[in-house]
Scaffold this motif. Structure first.
Motif, PDB file in Angstrom:
ATOM      1  N   UNK A 175       0.738  -1.171   0.077  1.00  0.00           N
ATOM      2  CA  UNK A 175       0.017  -0.033   0.092  1.00  0.00           C
ATOM      3  C   UNK A 175       0.847   1.279  -0.031  1.00  0.00           C
ATOM      4  N   UNK A 176       0.165   2.447  -0.441  1.00  0.00           N
ATOM      5  CA  UNK A 176       0.708   3.635  -0.383  1.00  0.00           C
ATOM      6  C   UNK A 176       0.417   4.147   1.127  1.00  0.00           C
ATOM      7  N   UNK A 177       1.172   4.994   1.881  1.00  0.00           N
ATOM      8  CA  UNK A 177       0.943   5.381   3.027  1.00  0.00           C
ATOM      9  C   UNK A 177       1.546   6.994   2.969  1.00  0.00           C
ATOM     10  N   UNK A 178       0.761   7.896   4.188  1.00  0.00           N
ATOM     11  CA  UNK A 178       1.380   8.694   4.435  1.00  0.00           C
ATOM     12  C   UNK A 178       1.861   9.146   5.885  1.00  0.00           C
ATOM     13  N   UNK A 179       2.078   7.803   6.470  1.00  0.00           N
ATOM     14  CA  UNK A 179       2.808   7.942   7.783  1.00  0.00           C
ATOM     15  C   UNK A 179       4.137   7.887   7.699  1.00  0.00           C
ATOM     16  N   UNK A 180       4.831   8.359   8.592  1.00  0.00           N
ATOM     17  CA  UNK A 180       6.310   8.308   8.595  1.00  0.00           C
ATOM     18  C   UNK A 180       6.990   6.845   8.454  1.00  0.00           C
TER      19      UNK A 180
ATOM     20  N   UNK B 134       5.755  -0.485   2.685  1.00  0.00           N
ATOM     21  CA  UNK B 134       4.678   0.412   2.098  1.00  0.00           C
ATOM     22  C   UNK B 134       5.536   1.327   0.938  1.00  0.00           C
ATOM     23  N   UNK B 135       4.778   1.785   0.113  1.00  0.00           N
ATOM     24  CA  UNK B 135       5.305   2.842  -0.574  1.00  0.00           C
ATOM     25  C   UNK B 135       4.828   4.353   0.212  1.00  0.00           C
ATOM     26  N   UNK B 136       5.799   5.024   0.635  1.00  0.00           N
ATOM     27  CA  UNK B 136       5.915   6.033   1.630  1.00  0.00           C
ATOM     28  C   UNK B 136       5.814   7.250   0.934  1.00  0.00           C
ATOM     29  N   UNK B 137       4.589   8.077   0.921  1.00  0.00           N
ATOM     30  CA  UNK B 137       4.457   9.482   0.204  1.00  0.00           C
ATOM     31  C   UNK B 137       3.890  10.335   1.161  1.00  0.00           C
ATOM     32  N   UNK B 138       3.803  11.449   0.729  1.00  0.00           N
ATOM     33  CA  UNK B 138       3.340  12.891   1.259  1.00  0.00           C
ATOM     34  C   UNK B 138       1.865  12.880   0.912  1.00  0.00           C
ATOM     35  N   UNK B 139       1.271  13.782   1.752  1.00  0.00           N
ATOM     36  CA  UNK B 139      -0.262  13.850   1.830  1.00  0.00           C
ATOM     37  C   UNK B 139      -0.734  14.617   0.437  1.00  0.00           C
ATOM     38  N   UNK B 140      -0.112  15.631  -0.075  1.00  0.00           N
ATOM     39  CA  UNK B 140      -0.355  16.101  -1.342  1.00  0.00           C
ATOM     40  C   UNK B 140      -0.545  14.967  -2.443  1.00  0.00           C
TER      41      UNK B 140
END
Length: 221
Positions: free
Chosen positions: A53-58, A69-75
């Motif tokens: 999954x993609x996630x916005x958490x650190x 995870x695929x780490x990404x920013x909120x925008x």
């Protein structure tokens, strides 16, 4: 001809019929044993793929971007939602999680099964979108006090976080009837065997055996 390669690709089907893959969903309240059972299932079925999954958490210590995870920013996440790039997404504990669409459809067409570790909201979204491609399994704790003891025993969360997880657990359990299978994890080995049996049976479902039509036609010639 039956080969070792055929058996590895179709571990539950000795004839190696071509079939469509499935989305195999495991859900449970935090601490009910879902991660342990998922790990055992992956060990027993190395051909089973995991939805990343993609996630916005650190990112946490020990985690690898693109693996856990695929780490990404909120925008960026919001833009992916706007572009309809997710099969499902949810807002959990102040962070967002989403399942990328393209890689899942491709895997299903190739006959690969994909394991999902998502909550009831994600399971519901997947079912609404993909219907028969989705198998939903919900794992219950033996009791709520036992669940709380397990969360405390992990020693990874503050009591405030544990209280929040318990409140969320009650909400998650209330959605048990949105699943195809419901199991009680009072013995992790027995629960795992049940999950493994469900996976094997669902792989043999007639609706997934797309390659059996040609076999039947040959039988009736």
């Amino acid at each position: 001809m039956l080969t070792s390669e055929t058996l590895s690709e179709h571990p539950e089907d000795p004839h190696g019929f071509k079939r469509r893959g499935m989305m195999f969903v495991l859900s449970s309240p935090s601490g009910a044993g879902k991660s342990t059972i998922a790990g055992k299932l992956l060990h027993a079925n190395p051909e089973l793929q995991v939805s990343v999954s993609y996630t916005t958490r650190p990112i946490r210590p020990g985690e690898v971007d693109g693996v856990h995870y695929h780490f990404t920013d909120l925008e960026t996440f919001r833009q992916m939602v706007a572009n309809h790039e997710f099969l499902e997404w949810a807002h959990v504990f102040d962070h967002r999680y989403g399942t990328p669409k393209a890689q899942v459809w491709n895997a299903l067409e190739q006959g690969h099964d994909i394991l999902f570790d998502i909550d009831w909201q994600g399971a519901q979204q997947l079912h609404q979108l993909a219907g028969g491609d989705v198998v939903r399994v919900f794992i219950l704790p033996p009791s709520m006090p036992i669940l709380r003891d397990r969360l405390i025993g992990r020693r990874t969360d503050s009591m405030d976080v544990i209280d929040a997880r318990m409140a969320r657990a009650a909400n998650e359990v209330s959605h048990w009837d949105g699943y195809d299978y419901v199991l009680v994890n009072d013995d992790v080995e027995e629960c795992f065997e049940c999950v493994k049996t469900i996976l094997a049976a669902e792989r043999l479902k007639r609706s997934r055996q797309t390659g059996i039509i040609g076999f039947i036609r040959k039988l009736l010639r």
